[in-house]
Every structure is written in structure tokens, then in C-alpha cells.
Design an enzyme around this catalytic site. Structure first.
Site, short mmCIF file in Angstrom:
data_model
loop_
_atom_site.label_atom_id
_atom_site.label_comp_id
_atom_site.label_asym_id
_atom_site.label_seq_id
_atom_site.Cartn_x
_atom_site.Cartn_y
_atom_site.Cartn_z
N LYS A 62 -2.11 7.25 -15.83
CA LYS A 62 -1.38 6.08 -16.37
C LYS A 62 -1.69 5.87 -17.85
O LYS A 62 -0.81 5.47 -18.62
CB LYS A 62 -1.72 4.84 -15.55
CG LYS A 62 -1.19 4.98 -14.13
CD LYS A 62 -0.89 3.68 -13.46
CE LYS A 62 -0.01 3.91 -12.24
NZ LYS A 62 -0.66 3.62 -10.99
N LYS A 96 4.82 14.10 -6.42
CA LYS A 96 5.03 13.24 -5.25
C LYS A 96 6.20 12.30 -5.46
O LYS A 96 6.58 12.02 -6.59
CB LYS A 96 3.76 12.45 -4.96
CG LYS A 96 3.40 11.45 -6.03
CD LYS A 96 2.49 10.36 -5.52
CE LYS A 96 2.39 9.27 -6.58
NZ LYS A 96 1.93 8.00 -6.17
N LYS A 144 8.03 5.63 -7.38
CA LYS A 144 9.01 4.69 -7.93
C LYS A 144 9.37 5.06 -9.35
O LYS A 144 10.51 4.99 -9.75
CB LYS A 144 8.43 3.27 -7.93
CG LYS A 144 8.51 2.61 -6.59
CD LYS A 144 7.63 1.37 -6.52
CE LYS A 144 7.27 1.09 -5.08
NZ LYS A 144 6.03 0.38 -4.89
P1 TYM Z 1 1.27 2.03 -3.97
O1 TYM Z 1 1.96 0.72 -4.00
O2 TYM Z 1 1.47 2.98 -5.10
O3 TYM Z 1 1.68 2.81 -2.66
C1 TYM Z 1 1.59 2.15 -1.41
C2 TYM Z 1 1.22 3.13 -0.32
O4 TYM Z 1 2.19 4.16 -0.25
C3 TYM Z 1 1.54 5.41 -0.35
N1 TYM Z 1 2.41 6.35 -1.08
C4 TYM Z 1 2.62 7.60 -0.66
N2 TYM Z 1 2.17 8.27 0.42
C5 TYM Z 1 2.58 9.55 0.57
N3 TYM Z 1 3.41 10.16 -0.30
C6 TYM Z 1 3.89 9.53 -1.38
N4 TYM Z 1 4.74 10.14 -2.20
C7 TYM Z 1 3.49 8.19 -1.61
N5 TYM Z 1 3.75 7.27 -2.58
C8 TYM Z 1 3.06 6.17 -2.23
C9 TYM Z 1 0.26 5.15 -1.12
O5 TYM Z 1 -0.70 6.14 -0.88
C10 TYM Z 1 -0.13 3.81 -0.58
O6 TYM Z 1 -0.82 3.94 0.63
N6 TYM Z 1 -3.33 0.70 -5.02
C11 TYM Z 1 -2.37 0.77 -3.98
C12 TYM Z 1 -2.09 -0.55 -3.32
C13 TYM Z 1 -3.32 -1.23 -2.86
C14 TYM Z 1 -4.08 -0.91 -1.70
C15 TYM Z 1 -5.17 -1.83 -1.69
C16 TYM Z 1 -3.95 0.02 -0.68
C17 TYM Z 1 -3.93 -2.26 -3.48
N7 TYM Z 1 -5.06 -2.63 -2.77
C18 TYM Z 1 -6.11 -1.81 -0.67
C19 TYM Z 1 -4.90 0.04 0.33
C20 TYM Z 1 -5.97 -0.87 0.34
C21 TYM Z 1 -1.09 1.30 -4.57
O7 TYM Z 1 -0.84 1.19 -5.74
O8 TYM Z 1 -0.27 1.84 -3.69
#
Ligand code: TYM
Length: 330
Positions: A111, A195, A198
Site C-alpha cells: 500500500k 488476487k 476491489k
Molecule cells: P478485506 O476487507 O480486504 O477482505 C475481507 C476478507 O476477504 C478475504 N479476501 C480474499 N480471500 C480470498 N481471495 C481473495 N481474492 C480475497 N480478497 C479478500 C480476506 O482475506 C478477508 O478475510 N484487514 C481485513 C479486515 C479485518 C479483519 C479483522 C479480518 C479487520 N479486522 C479481524 C479478520 C479479523 C481486510 O482488510 O480484509
């Protein structure tokens, strides 16, 4: 009962990667675990969303959670910023988080490289806030996709570090969890690289209509086809098979694998099948999104109940952490 915690950032609609990597597991886990699922609105602030969009984004994720089958009777469904205990634990854990290790995390480096003008402290300590989300409920399991593995490892490090520093057993070390898979999944994008995400412009959204899904899948990047039997699969084709493995039946996957191996594969047929299977998988969610998101009264009832449940769970852990650090009442 074992505890489960996970969340998704509120930065727009959920895509197939979010669903297959995380949300699909949330829905299954609510049946057998004490679950805490939230909308990570504080995490979304690193990119300074416009205030006019901030609440709308939370509402989108909440509606899509409910449409996907999360049941507020079975799990605590809440908004991260509704639970101030998370922020207090974040302060405590920040004292155990070192600049060097935070700078080395893959997501920070990525990032910071992409947005050199906005390398704020919230971005650097993003994993500390995430660790607070998890540890504040003393989670046993955290269903996440592969991209979050490193953050989860950091949460384990902080749990250990806190316990060691204060000579206590306040925090458990949380583990990742996936139904049917030993390790977290990574859903690739349709552009043949990396991957699904968004910001990458390569995603299928849960709210996409079926014509859009078909169009996106038919446009997925492929190559000119295998030149000899059983040749190694290039990454772009492997990616299509990875998605197919997650959404289609084993018979379908075997059928197209054989076609690849004997060089008779037609990518158009494979994509058509893949698009149908994605449509079938996401149809029930898509059909419910609109009805759920227009029921404001229901949504506010859900978050109020979730807030209460999450705060009670978080307060118990925070009390133990404060005690360990040495806070006392006068
Ligand atoms: P975020 O919002 O980017 O993504 C949410 C969840 O979706 C999964 N994910 C994917 N899994 C497989 N393939 C992909 N292409 C893919 N894109 C997204 C992510 O692995 C995630 O599980 N930091 C986290 C949000 C968060 C969180 C937490 C998660 C904040 N606090 C505590 C677990 C526990 C995030 O930005 O995910």
C-alpha cells in the site's frame, strides 16, 4: 464454545474473493461456534473515504452479510466503531508493536508503494488494530483469506508478547480456519494476475447481475491453449481452474482437467460453465440484497443487538488486560 472473530473492511461491495475466502465460512461457522462478525469501518479510514460515503459503505456490507445468510440470532453482527473496547486495546497493543516489524508486513509495503502520498500511522499500525479486533474477544479461530495470513500471525505474536511481558495468560493465540481446506484460500482475479480485489478492477461482485457475471467471465484472460498433452499449466489457466475448484462440482473440474490434458479444451466452453456455476452460487445472495438493504428498521435492530453482545464480550477481555497492565481504581 470456541470463539470465532472476523471482519471485512467497508470499502464497497463484496466480491467473490471476499465470499469464498471469508463470508462463506462465516455462514457455516455461525452454526457451531460463538461467532463475532463485524464491519471494519475503522480500517477503511486509512484511505480517507468521503464522509458522505462512509455510512453507506457500512450499510452495504451489513446488507450483504445478511443476504449471504449471516443470522443475527446465531452470531453477533456488529460495526467495529460501535465497540470502543477495540480502540482501547489497540492503544495497549501499540506499545508492544515495533516499527520495523510493521514496516516489513507485505500489505504495508504494497500500500505504501501504491500510495506514497498517504503513508499514515493508521496504515502502519493496521495489523495492530486487526489484532485488537481478534484478541479483544479472545478468538480461537479467524476465518480469513490467504492475504490476511500474515496479519493473523502478527496477532499471535502480540498475544504471546503481551502474556510474556506481564506474566499472564490473558490472550489465546488465534488460528485461521477454512471449511474443507487446511489453509486459507486465494481467489485469483479474472485478469490473469494476482488476487481478486476491489482496487484491482478484476472482481465479480455479489451484487453483479447475471449478464454482468457472464460478460466478465467470458472476458477472463486465457492463452492459445496447450500445445501437447499433459503440458504444464500457465498461471492464467491455473487461475481459472482455481476458481472452478471453489465454485463448481468435482465432476466439472475433472471434465475440464481431462480436456486440458488431452489438448481438446475449449476455453469458451469452460468459461460458460464457470459463469453458470458462479451465477448459481451467488444467486441466492444477489436475490436478497435489495430487500435486506431497504429494511432500515431491521438493519438498525441488528446492529444494536450486535453492539451489545460484542461489547459484553470485549469488556470482559479488556478488564483482564487492564488488570495485567496495572490499571487500578482509586
Ligand atoms: P478485506 O476487507 O480486504 O477482505 C475481507 C476478507 O476477504 C478475504 N479476501 C480474499 N480471500 C480470498 N481471495 C481473495 N481474492 C480475497 N480478497 C479478500 C480476506 O482475506 C478477508 O478475510 N484487514 C481485513 C479486515 C479485518 C479483519 C479483522 C479480518 C479487520 N479486522 C479481524 C479478520 C479479523 C481486510 O482488510 O480484509
Amino acid at each position: 464454545m470456541e470463539k470465532v472473530v472476523s471482519g471485512i473492511r467497508s470499502t464497497g461491495h463484496l466480491h467473490l474473493g471476499n465470499y469464498l475466502g471469508a463470508l462463506r465460512n462465516f455462514v457455516k461457522m455461525q452454526e457451531g461456534y460463538d461467532c463475532y462478525f463485524f464491519i471494519a469501518d475503522l480500517h477503511s479510514l486509512t484511505t480517507h473515504p468521503h464522509p458522505a460515503d462512509f455510512h453507506a459503505n457500512v450499510k452495504i456490507i451489513l446488507s450483504e452479510y445478511l443476504a449471504a445468510g449471516l443470522d443475527p440470532e446465531k452470531c453477533a453482527l456488529f460495526v467495529q466503531s460501535d465497540v470502543p473496547e477495540i480502540c482501547e486495546l489497540y492503544v495497549l497493543l501499540n506499545m508492544l508493536a515495533y516499527k520495523g516489524e510493521l514496516e516489513r508486513t507485505a500489505s504495508f509495503k504494497d500500500k505504501a508503494r501504491k500510495n506514497p502520498d498517504n503513508i499514515n500511522a493508521g496504515l502502519l499500525t493496521y495489523p495492530v488494530l486487526m489484532a485488537s479486533d481478534i484478541l479483544v474477544h479472545n478468538a480461537d479461530y479467524v476465518p480469513v483469506g490467504k492475504d490476511q495470513e500474515q496479519h493473523l500471525e502478527i496477532a499471535r505474536v502480540y498475544a504471546r508478547r503481551f502474556n510474556n511481558l506481564y506474566g499472564v495468560e490473558v490472550f489465546k493465540e488465534p488460528r485461521s480456519f477454512n471449511f474443507g481446506n487446511q489453509s486459507p484460500v486465494k481467489v485469483p482475479g479474472l485478469d490473469g494476475s494476482g488476487k481478486m480485489g476491489k482496487s484491482e478492477g478484476n472482481a465479480i461482485y455479489l451484487c453483479d447481475d447475471e449478464a454482468t457475471i457472464r460478460k466478465k467471465v467470458m472476458k477472463a484472460v486465457t492463452d492459445s491453449g496447450p500445445s501437447e498433452p499433459n503440458s504444464p499449466m500457465p498461471e492464467v489457466i491455473q487461475n481459472l481452474f482455481t476458481i472452478m475448484n471453489l465454485v463448481s462440482s468435482p465432476d466439472t473440474v475433472s471434465y475440464f482437467t481431462e480436456k486440458w490434458n488431452d489438448c481438446s479444451i475449449r476455453y469458451g466452453d469452460m468459461k460458460k460453465q464457470l459463469a453458470e456455476d458462479i451465477c448459481t452460487l451467488t444467486r441466492p445472495v444477489r436475490e436478497r440484497i435489495e430487500a435486506v438493504s431497504s429494511d432500515e428498521a431491521y438493519l438498525s435492530k441488528v446492529v444494536a443487538a450486535g453492539r451489545e453482545k460484542a461489547r459484553a464480550s470485549a469488556a470482559a477481555t479488556l478488564k483482564a488486560a487492564r488488570q495485567a497492565v496495572g490499571f487500578r481504581n482509586f
